[in-house]
Design a protein around this motif. Structure first.
Motif, PDB file in Angstrom:
ATOM      1  N   SER A   1      13.321  -3.470 -19.473  1.00  0.00           N
ATOM      2  CA  SER A   1      11.933  -3.804 -19.885  1.00  0.00           C
ATOM      3  C   SER A   1      11.054  -4.017 -18.458  1.00  0.00           C
ATOM      4  CB  SER A   1      11.968  -4.984 -20.639  1.00  0.00           C
ATOM      5  OG  SER A   1      12.636  -4.823 -21.927  1.00  0.00           O
ATOM      6  N   SER A   2      11.631  -3.516 -17.319  1.00  0.00           N
ATOM      7  CA  SER A   2      10.665  -3.506 -16.179  1.00  0.00           C
ATOM      8  C   SER A   2       9.931  -2.427 -15.587  1.00  0.00           C
ATOM      9  CB  SER A   2      11.672  -3.991 -14.913  1.00  0.00           C
ATOM     10  OG  SER A   2      12.816  -2.860 -14.660  1.00  0.00           O
ATOM     11  N   GLY A   3       8.673  -2.493 -15.635  1.00  0.00           N
ATOM     12  CA  GLY A   3       7.725  -1.492 -15.001  1.00  0.00           C
ATOM     13  C   GLY A   3       7.888  -1.863 -13.412  1.00  0.00           C
ATOM     14  N   ILE A   4       7.951  -0.972 -12.606  1.00  0.00           N
ATOM     15  CA  ILE A   4       7.605  -1.025 -11.184  1.00  0.00           C
ATOM     16  C   ILE A   4       6.973   0.034 -10.718  1.00  0.00           C
ATOM     17  CG2 ILE A   4       9.093  -1.271  -8.936  1.00  0.00           C
ATOM     18  CD1 ILE A   4      11.344  -2.235 -10.365  1.00  0.00           C
ATOM     19  N   GLY A   5       5.936  -0.387  -9.761  1.00  0.00           N
ATOM     20  CA  GLY A   5       5.175   0.658  -9.048  1.00  0.00           C
ATOM     21  C   GLY A   5       5.798   0.925  -7.599  1.00  0.00           C
ATOM     22  N   PHE A   6       6.063   2.178  -7.142  1.00  0.00           N
ATOM     23  CA  PHE A   6       6.401   2.348  -5.967  1.00  0.00           C
ATOM     24  C   PHE A   6       5.404   3.379  -5.007  1.00  0.00           C
ATOM     25  CE2 PHE A   6      10.543   1.784  -8.110  1.00  0.00           C
ATOM     26  CZ  PHE A   6      10.999   0.803  -7.483  1.00  0.00           C
TER      27      PHE A   6
ATOM     28  N   GLN B   1      -6.587   7.735  -6.452  1.00  0.00           N
ATOM     29  CA  GLN B   1      -7.400   7.707  -5.562  1.00  0.00           C
ATOM     30  C   GLN B   1      -6.799   8.662  -4.168  1.00  0.00           C
ATOM     31  OE1 GLN B   1     -10.605   6.220  -5.379  1.00  0.00           O
ATOM     32  NE2 GLN B   1     -10.264   6.089  -7.419  1.00  0.00           N
ATOM     33  N   GLY B   2      -6.004   9.617  -4.667  1.00  0.00           N
ATOM     34  CA  GLY B   2      -5.430  10.602  -3.853  1.00  0.00           C
ATOM     35  C   GLY B   2      -4.329   9.906  -3.172  1.00  0.00           C
ATOM     36  N   ILE B   3      -3.777   8.924  -3.353  1.00  0.00           N
ATOM     37  CA  ILE B   3      -2.742   8.396  -3.154  1.00  0.00           C
ATOM     38  C   ILE B   3      -1.531   8.420  -4.027  1.00  0.00           C
ATOM     39  CG2 ILE B   3      -1.439   6.026  -2.233  1.00  0.00           C
ATOM     40  CD1 ILE B   3      -4.196   5.121  -1.461  1.00  0.00           C
ATOM     41  N   PRO B   4      -0.269   9.125  -3.607  1.00  0.00           N
ATOM     42  CA  PRO B   4       0.658   9.234  -4.592  1.00  0.00           C
ATOM     43  C   PRO B   4       1.481   7.703  -5.026  1.00  0.00           C
ATOM     44  CG  PRO B   4       0.992  10.900  -2.514  1.00  0.00           C
ATOM     45  CD  PRO B   4      -0.039   9.924  -2.493  1.00  0.00           C
ATOM     46  N   VAL B   5       1.494   7.703  -6.320  1.00  0.00           N
ATOM     47  CA  VAL B   5       2.302   6.337  -6.782  1.00  0.00           C
ATOM     48  C   VAL B   5       3.291   6.997  -7.584  1.00  0.00           C
ATOM     49  CG1 VAL B   5       2.024   4.695  -8.363  1.00  0.00           C
ATOM     50  CG2 VAL B   5       0.291   5.375  -6.642  1.00  0.00           C
ATOM     51  N   ALA B   6       4.603   6.148  -7.644  1.00  0.00           N
ATOM     52  CA  ALA B   6       5.810   6.386  -8.778  1.00  0.00           C
ATOM     53  C   ALA B   6       5.773   5.219  -9.336  1.00  0.00           C
ATOM     54  CB  ALA B   6       7.015   6.943  -8.054  1.00  0.00           C
ATOM     55  N   VAL B   7       5.628   5.140 -10.666  1.00  0.00           N
ATOM     56  CA  VAL B   7       5.842   4.040 -11.514  1.00  0.00           C
ATOM     57  C   VAL B   7       7.115   4.315 -12.334  1.00  0.00           C
ATOM     58  CG1 VAL B   7       4.790   2.772 -13.522  1.00  0.00           C
ATOM     59  CG2 VAL B   7       3.219   3.483 -11.803  1.00  0.00           C
ATOM     60  N   THR B   8       8.020   3.684 -12.359  1.00  0.00           N
ATOM     61  CA  THR B   8       9.325   3.723 -12.972  1.00  0.00           C
ATOM     62  C   THR B   8       9.558   2.570 -13.969  1.00  0.00           C
ATOM     63  OG1 THR B   8      10.632   2.726 -11.305  1.00  0.00           O
ATOM     64  CG2 THR B   8      10.052   5.137 -10.966  1.00  0.00           C
TER      65      THR B   8
ATOM     66  N   LEU C   1       9.082  -8.221 -13.419  1.00  0.00           N
ATOM     67  CA  LEU C   1       9.547  -8.543 -15.012  1.00  0.00           C
ATOM     68  C   LEU C   1      10.849  -7.718 -15.157  1.00  0.00           C
ATOM     69  CD1 LEU C   1       8.806 -10.245 -17.715  1.00  0.00           C
ATOM     70  CD2 LEU C   1       8.127  -8.030 -18.319  1.00  0.00           C
ATOM     71  N   ALA C   2      11.781  -8.558 -15.498  1.00  0.00           N
ATOM     72  CA  ALA C   2      13.098  -7.662 -16.018  1.00  0.00           C
ATOM     73  C   ALA C   2      13.959  -8.569 -17.080  1.00  0.00           C
ATOM     74  CB  ALA C   2      13.857  -7.396 -14.612  1.00  0.00           C
ATOM     75  N   GLU C   3      14.932  -7.916 -17.770  1.00  0.00           N
ATOM     76  CA  GLU C   3      15.850  -8.469 -18.530  1.00  0.00           C
ATOM     77  C   GLU C   3      16.740  -9.168 -17.554  1.00  0.00           C
ATOM     78  OE1 GLU C   3      17.070  -6.330 -22.043  1.00  0.00           O
ATOM     79  OE2 GLU C   3      14.985  -5.460 -22.204  1.00  0.00           O
ATOM     80  N   TRP C   4      17.303 -10.334 -18.123  1.00  0.00           N
ATOM     81  CA  TRP C   4      18.274 -11.162 -17.131  1.00  0.00           C
ATOM     82  C   TRP C   4      19.613 -10.226 -16.792  1.00  0.00           C
ATOM     83  CZ3 TRP C   4      19.397 -14.576 -13.968  1.00  0.00           C
ATOM     84  CH2 TRP C   4      20.471 -15.531 -14.044  1.00  0.00           C
ATOM     85  N   TYR C   5      20.242  -9.400 -17.559  1.00  0.00           N
ATOM     86  CA  TYR C   5      21.446  -8.760 -17.367  1.00  0.00           C
ATOM     87  C   TYR C   5      21.014  -7.716 -15.903  1.00  0.00           C
ATOM     88  CZ  TYR C   5      19.643  -3.999 -19.167  1.00  0.00           C
ATOM     89  OH  TYR C   5      18.798  -3.015 -19.416  1.00  0.00           O
ATOM     90  N   GLY C   6      19.934  -7.017 -15.959  1.00  0.00           N
ATOM     91  CA  GLY C   6      19.530  -6.229 -14.983  1.00  0.00           C
ATOM     92  C   GLY C   6      19.277  -6.811 -13.660  1.00  0.00           C
ATOM     93  N   TRP C   7      18.366  -7.956 -13.746  1.00  0.00           N
ATOM     94  CA  TRP C   7      18.096  -8.908 -12.462  1.00  0.00           C
ATOM     95  C   TRP C   7      19.145  -9.410 -11.831  1.00  0.00           C
ATOM     96  CZ3 TRP C   7      14.103  -9.596  -9.307  1.00  0.00           C
ATOM     97  CH2 TRP C   7      14.362 -10.759  -8.620  1.00  0.00           C
TER      98      TRP C   7
END
Lengths: 128, 247
Positions: free
Chosen positions: B4-9, A120-127, B228-234
């Motif tokens: 195993s952790s997905g994160i949105g920034f 929706q026009g908003i940058p996002v980084a999924v890592t 969500l994360a694996e224990w070692y990383g958390w």
């Protein structure tokens, strides 16, 4: 009816132009962005901190291999009905941004490790 | 592995969009670099540890959640999905990308130097045990998924915040909410039909924290900062973490 025009003297321009065109095409091909399966570029040295540190952390606690995994940047997305590559039990990581939900299948996150996306026009980084 | 952790920034810092690439591994977790500054970032915390942006932290998207495709689609029928590369579009993901097992074990792609980067360890759980980690008020607390099985609702204070942590066994998805709504402090239970209700009004709540029926219909609980994360990383990133091992 007119006479056929006399044969023109052969010029080197034609072959030269063809060669230049081929060279240009080759350079263009070389400059194309590489997909994730392309060999990663040579790893430049990580920024070195003082006394063998990266930031404040001893360098020995890092494994450095830049671009071992290549991100997906501004990737294509499809609607849920087109996601025939997913099974109900497949794991995803989902986010909701400005009212739009987007799912990132885990095998794809594990492959890229980074998705530089826009929702929706908003940058996002999924890592991952 | 690789946690195993997905994160949105939110990658916008000082009005500028950062895009990220893979730099390496630290504590068994991805180390990223950014365009355009080439600073180095820790995936699990969003902290920048070196380079021009050192000391900055990226804000996490509160809406991120690990679950199954069926569960995600159930609550978000209009969802979009990251599309596979064209050559892998019409086949199961594990034919092109990594299989679920490989993504979990890392067997197909982990570099040899991976384990040596895990410096801080804790023996209370197996290194690859999945935990849901919650942070609030400077306090970190981890909830092993294996222990959450059979507990659809866990309620505790974390860093001074009354938290209700919900676990859906079918999708193995955990999510934590602030129990405060307006002036009320709600508490939740799993009813006979396996659905979550608040004790105060009897309203029915979805795993996404939205009230779907009852006096509070339409209300939304505030998500806690959790992942969500694996224990070692958390553990390596939160050595002071609390660990929940059952009620």
């Amino acid at each position: 009816m007119t006479d056929p025009s006399p044969p023109r003297p052969r010029s080197l321009l034609g072959p030269l132009a063809a060669f230049a065109l081929l060279a240009l095409l080759y350079a263009g091909w070389r400059a194309l962005p590489r997909g994730p399966t392309a060999p990663p570029p040579r790893a430049p040295a990580a920024p070195a901190g003082p006394e063998g540190r990266i930031g404040s952390i001893p360098r020995a606690r890092f494994y450095i291999e830049r671009d071992r995994f290549l991100p997906a940047t501004d990737p294509r997305v499809v609607g849920a009905a087109q996601a025939t590559f997913l099974e109900p039990a497949d794991e995803v990581f989902g986010v909701v941004v400005a009212g739009e939900a987007r799912a990132y299948p885990i095998p794809m996150l594990a492959y890229h490790h980074v998705v530089n996306d826009v929702i929706q026009g908003i940058p996002v980084a999924v890592t991952y | 592995m690789i946690c195993s952790s997905g994160i949105g920034f939110d990658p916008v810092l000082d009005g500028r969009r950062l895009t990220f690439g893979f730099q390496g591994i630290h504590q068994g977790v991805a180390l990223l670099y950014d365009h355009p500054t080439d600073s180095l970032w820790l995936h699990l915390t969003g902290e920048c540890i070196a380079g021009p942006l050192a000391g900055r932290t990226l804000a996490r998207l509160a809406t991120g959640r690990h679950t199954t495709w069926a569960d995600w689609r159930r609550w978000h029928p209009e969802t979009t999905v990251l599309a596979p590369e064209a050559r892998w579009m019409n086949q199961p993901l594990d034919q092109g990308y990594f299989s679920r097992e490989a993504a979990r074990s890392g067997a197909e792609f982990l570099p040899g130097g991976f384990r040596a980067t895990i410096h801080d360890r804790d023996e209370r759980l197996a290194p690859s045990a999945l935990v849901y980690g919650v942070r609030a008020g400077g306090v970190a607390r981890a909830y092993p998924l294996s222990r959450l099985a059979g507990h659809a609702v866990v309620e505790e204070d974390v860093g001074g915040v009354p938290v209700s942590l919900w676990f859906d066994l079918a999708s193995r998805s955990a999510v934590a909410y602030d129990r405060r709504l307006d002036a009320h402090r709600l508490s939740f239970l799993e009813d006979a039909g396996g659905r979550r209700r608040d004790r105060e009004t009897g309203s029915l709540w979805t795993l996404e924290g939205r009230c779907e029926s009852g006096p509070l219909a339409g209300r939304q609980l505030r998500r806690m900062d959790g992942l969500l994360a694996e224990w070692y990383g958390w553990y390596a990133h939160h050595p002071d973490t609390g660990l929940w091992l059952g009620p």
